[in-house]
Structures are given as structure tokens and as C-alpha cells.
Design a protein around this motif. Structure first.
Motif, PDB file in Angstrom:
ATOM      1  N   PRO A 100      17.457  -5.259 -30.505  1.00  3.51           N
ATOM      2  CA  PRO A 100      17.974  -4.245 -30.914  1.00  3.51           C
ATOM      3  C   PRO A 100      18.226  -3.876 -32.405  1.00  3.51           C
ATOM      4  CG  PRO A 100      19.088  -5.361 -29.084  1.00  3.51           C
ATOM      5  CD  PRO A 100      17.900  -6.250 -29.798  1.00  3.51           C
ATOM      6  N   ARG A 101      18.519  -5.218 -33.123  1.00  3.64           N
ATOM      7  CA  ARG A 101      18.653  -4.533 -34.611  1.00  3.64           C
ATOM      8  C   ARG A 101      17.434  -4.210 -35.191  1.00  3.64           C
ATOM      9  NH1 ARG A 101      20.701 -10.251 -36.322  1.00  3.64           N
ATOM     10  NH2 ARG A 101      19.747 -10.005 -38.239  1.00  3.64           N
ATOM     11  N   LEU A 102      16.184  -4.632 -34.588  1.00  9.80           N
ATOM     12  CA  LEU A 102      14.936  -4.091 -35.256  1.00  9.80           C
ATOM     13  C   LEU A 102      14.804  -2.605 -35.040  1.00  9.80           C
ATOM     14  CD1 LEU A 102      12.581  -7.420 -34.715  1.00  9.80           C
ATOM     15  CD2 LEU A 102      13.540  -6.537 -36.833  1.00  9.80           C
ATOM     16  N   ARG A 103      15.188  -2.376 -33.530  1.00  7.71           N
ATOM     17  CA  ARG A 103      14.762  -0.866 -33.299  1.00  7.71           C
ATOM     18  C   ARG A 103      15.671   0.191 -34.033  1.00  7.71           C
ATOM     19  NH1 ARG A 103      15.163  -3.288 -27.743  1.00  7.71           N
ATOM     20  NH2 ARG A 103      12.963  -3.517 -26.963  1.00  7.71           N
ATOM     21  N   VAL A 104      16.953  -0.321 -34.428  1.00  9.69           N
ATOM     22  CA  VAL A 104      17.671   0.468 -35.279  1.00  9.69           C
ATOM     23  C   VAL A 104      17.316   0.318 -36.685  1.00  9.69           C
ATOM     24  CG1 VAL A 104      20.368   0.363 -36.380  1.00  9.69           C
ATOM     25  CG2 VAL A 104      19.879  -0.239 -33.936  1.00  9.69           C
ATOM     26  N   ILE A 105      16.724  -0.441 -37.149  1.00  9.49           N
ATOM     27  CA  ILE A 105      16.101  -0.639 -38.564  1.00  9.49           C
ATOM     28  C   ILE A 105      14.982   0.372 -38.639  1.00  9.49           C
ATOM     29  CG2 ILE A 105      14.769  -2.001 -40.292  1.00  9.49           C
ATOM     30  CD1 ILE A 105      16.578  -4.320 -39.366  1.00  9.49           C
TER      31      ILE A 105
END
Length: 70
Positions: free
Chosen positions: A26-31
Motif C-alpha cells: 500500500p505504501r508503494l501504491r501511494v508513492i
């Protein structure tokens, strides 16, 4: 979400755990939704955090990474 807030969220749990691993995608998707310059900074922060975690695991596990042959 700014790179700082991403880093703040990951700093809450200093040791790698299953929760950290499940939070990575999820953090990578936000980035990936951020402008290019912001993405670069956020990816650097994640890289640095993962590297520190891995290096800490090696030290904490008692593995000697120094060169003692000389």
C-alpha cells in the motif's frame, strides 16, 4: 501523503515484522500516485529504511560482516 508522512508511519515500528511487510505494497501504491520528484524522495526513504533494517538484522543476528582475514 508526503514522503515525510510515509517515513513517519514506518518509523512507528522499528523492527521488521509481518505488519511491515504487508504495509509495503500500500505504501508503494501511494508513492506511485505522487509526482515524479516526490516519488524519487519517497523511494529513497523506503530504500534507506529497508537497508537499515537488513543491516540491523545482520548485526543483531550475530553475523560478523567484517573482514577478519588480514
Amino acid at each position: 501523503m508526503t514522503p515525510e508522512s510515509i517515513d513517519d508511519a514506518s518509523a512507528a515500528a522499528p523492527n521488521a515484522s509481518a505488519d511491515d511487510a504487508s504495509a509495503l505494497l500500500p505504501r508503494l501504491r501511494v508513492i506511485e500516485d505522487q509526482p515524479l520528484e516526490s516519488r524519487a524522495a519517497a523511494f529513497v526513504q523506503i530504500h534507506d529504511r529497508l537497508q537499515a533494517t537488513l543491516e540491523g538484522s545482520v548485526r543483531d543476528g550475530g553475523v560478523d560482516t567484517s573482514n577478519s582475514h588480514g
